[in-house]
Design a protein around this motif. Structure first.
Motif, short mmCIF file in Angstrom:
data_model
loop_
_atom_site.label_atom_id
_atom_site.label_comp_id
_atom_site.label_asym_id
_atom_site.label_seq_id
_atom_site.Cartn_x
_atom_site.Cartn_y
_atom_site.Cartn_z
N UNK A 1 3.58 2.00 -4.02
CA UNK A 1 3.48 2.25 -2.58
C UNK A 1 2.50 1.30 -1.89
N UNK A 2 1.68 0.58 -2.68
CA UNK A 2 0.66 -0.28 -2.07
C UNK A 2 0.67 -1.71 -2.59
N UNK A 3 1.47 -2.02 -3.61
CA UNK A 3 1.50 -3.36 -4.18
C UNK A 3 2.86 -4.01 -3.97
N UNK A 4 2.91 -5.32 -3.69
CA UNK A 4 4.19 -6.01 -3.47
C UNK A 4 4.98 -6.14 -4.77
N UNK A 5 6.31 -6.25 -4.68
CA UNK A 5 7.16 -6.30 -5.88
C UNK A 5 6.82 -7.41 -6.86
N UNK A 6 6.48 -8.60 -6.36
CA UNK A 6 6.20 -9.71 -7.28
C UNK A 6 4.94 -9.44 -8.10
N UNK A 7 3.97 -8.74 -7.51
CA UNK A 7 2.76 -8.40 -8.24
C UNK A 7 3.03 -7.31 -9.27
N UNK A 8 3.87 -6.36 -8.90
CA UNK A 8 4.20 -5.26 -9.81
C UNK A 8 4.83 -5.79 -11.10
N UNK A 9 5.63 -6.85 -10.99
CA UNK A 9 6.27 -7.40 -12.18
C UNK A 9 5.26 -7.97 -13.16
N UNK A 10 4.15 -8.46 -12.65
CA UNK A 10 3.16 -9.12 -13.50
C UNK A 10 2.16 -8.16 -14.14
N UNK A 11 2.16 -6.92 -13.66
CA UNK A 11 1.15 -5.97 -14.16
C UNK A 11 1.82 -4.72 -14.73
N UNK A 12 2.68 -4.92 -15.68
CA UNK A 12 3.38 -3.80 -16.30
C UNK A 12 2.43 -2.87 -17.03
#
Length: 496
Positions: free
Chosen positions: A192-203
């Motif tokens: 809800x607070x992080x962009x999709x590209x960042x979410x991919x990098x922090x599994x």
């Protein structure tokens, strides 16, 4: 070599997705029995099905983490015990301090902090009896450093750090180890607070290895530590004290005093004054609060003396007015922030400074501590500070001026036995100050925590060594027209 958890039972809260799911799958793959706790039955069941389809053992629990006894009972009923507890459950209710509601504040404290307390409290006697237990509490970078719009969340997350450190001290004798992590990872909450590209990098799969290593019987000898991690990076967080400054504790120790001039303290020019300013001091019927009230009044401020003791508050007011100062009593719990601020507005037409000082102690070992004793300390130390700050905030913003001092404690940084609830609250006030400060610059509102060591009524039950140095904080009959000034003691671990 793959770590085996065969024979261990792991309770993971908030395990229906994100980090909790990653932990559950990782432990199950290494032979552990898993209790998958989540308020969503469907999400929890899906994780259990994933585990059992691969030959693992897992059961669902859908109780709120605030009902820790029920969560742990599921582990006992299904697997005969519990050896590892992962306090992971969490929610977000992000709002600026001005717009946050009491309900949004309270629900975050309930899930994040009270939930961790409740589950750990239920597991603790089992861990002690079997002389083995591992606990991971989930903090956050927002708790460690503060973050705009997250006063509620950040306060709860920093509270978990102090909770962890105190658990670690009490658990040493029983081979119970507790550590805290501040992870950066993709989850339903961070989505809800992080962009999709960042979410991919922090599994979340990049967080699980450290958690499993810390909780394994043959894992590193780590307890009471705080780790920040994400995307393959792991680091330990530590407190660091600056060189500091030493003042001479005589009548020259005033807000105008300049350090490193012993003896006496040189005074800055012009003198620090509070003429025309109104200061609220909570818990001001004795000890530090009384000292603050006298100091501000002596320097020209209008003082609102808050205390639950009518006798104590009125006595301080009488002392101030007889010495030529201006003060009124606000006899109420510090939780009544609106009422205390109304007293300031009615008496002096405004408020400019808040000193959040009120506090109580309910010292008990974690095993002996009751839920009420936990709740009482939370209410006075943390919720009261929130309520008073919330009531002052719109006034500070409108006038583009405000100063806030919250009261922390020296032991929150290292923990201490028997005072879990106190140090949880004192720690939470420090990051909460960071969030308040983050929201204040445009309005010229500043917030600082004061970590105190002095002979207050609250500290008198424990810090008797301080009393000898701080026995006469305020003269018995102060006069603001004489040279009699408050005498304070600032003590670090190395000097006084």
């Amino acid at each position: 070599m793959s770590l085996s958890f065969k024979g261990h039972t792991v309770v993971v809260t908030g395990a229906g997705g994100g980090l909790g799911r990653a932990y559950a799958l990782a432990y199950a793959a290494r032979g552990a029995n898993i209790v998958v706790n989540d308020v969503s039955k469907d999400a929890a069941q899906k994780v259990v099905d994933e585990i059992t389809s691969k030959g693992g053992k897992a059961v669902v629990n859908t109780n709120s983490v605030a009902d820790g006894a029920a969560v742990i009972q599921t582990a006992i009923d299904a697997f005969g015990g519990v050896t590892i507890l992962i306090n992971n459950a969490g929610i977000l209710r992000d709002k600026s301090l001005k717009n946050i509601t009491d309900q949004e504040w309270d629900i975050i404290q309930l899930v994040h902090l009270k939930g961790a307390f409740s589950c750990t409290k239920a597991a603790w006697p089992i861990f002690r009896k079997q002389k083995f237990g591992r606990i991971i509490n989930t903090s956050s970078a927002a708790g460690l450093y503060g973050n705009m719009g997250q006063t509620n969340y950040s306060a709860a997350k920093m509270g978990l750090v102090a909770f962890t450190k105190t658990l670690a001290r009490e658990g040493v004798k029983y081979n119970i180890k507790a550590n805290a992590i501040a992870p950066i990872a993709a989850s339903p909450m961070t989505a809800t607070v992080m962009p999709p590209d960042m979410l991919k990098a922090v599994g979340p799969e990049f967080i699980a290895p450290l958690v499993l290593a810390l909780t394994h019987p043959e894992g590193p000898d780590s307890t009471g530590r705080v780790y920040e991690l994400g995307a393959g990076y792991v680091t330990e967080i530590r407190w660091e004290r600056t060189k500091g400054a030493l003042f001479r504790t005589d009548d020259t120790f005033t807000p105008s005093a300049k350090a490193a001039s012993l003896p006496p303290n040189d005074a800055a020019k012009p003198e620090v004054r509070y003429d025309g300013k109104t200061v609220i001091v909570t818990g001001a019927g004795n000890g530090l609060g009384r000292a603050y009230s006298h100091m501000f009044a002596k320097l020209g401020a209008n003082v609102v003396v808050n205390d639950v003791s009518e006798k104590g508050a009125k006595a301080v007011v009488d002392e101030i007015t007889k010495a030529g100062g201006k003060a009124v009593a606000a006899v109420a719990s510090a939780e009544d922030g609106e009422g205390i601020v109304k007293t300031a507005l009615d008496a002096f037409g405004g408020v400019h400074v808040l000193i959040a000082n009120a506090g109580i102690l309910r010292d008990k070992s974690f095993l002996a501590m009751t839920e009420k004793e936990w709740d009482d300390v939370i209410a006075v130390h943390l919720r009261a500070t929130y309520k008073c700050t919330k009531a002052c905030w719109p006034i500070f913003q409108k006038q583009k001026y405000g100063r806030i001092v919250t009261t922390c404690s020296t032991d929150v940084m290292a923990g201490a036995t028997g005072v879990h609830s106190l140090f949880v609250n004192r720690a939470r006030l420090s990051p909460r100050r960071e969030r308040i400060a983050a929201q204040g610059p445009q309005k010229l509102v500043r917030a600082k925590p004061a970590i105190r060591a002095t002979g207050s009524k609250c500290a008198r039950t424990r810090n008797r060594w301080v009393l000898r140095a701080c026995a006469s904080t305020i003269p018995a009959s102060p006069s603001y027209t004489s040279r009699a000034r408050p005498s304070l003691c600032v003590r670090t671990r190395s000097s006084c």
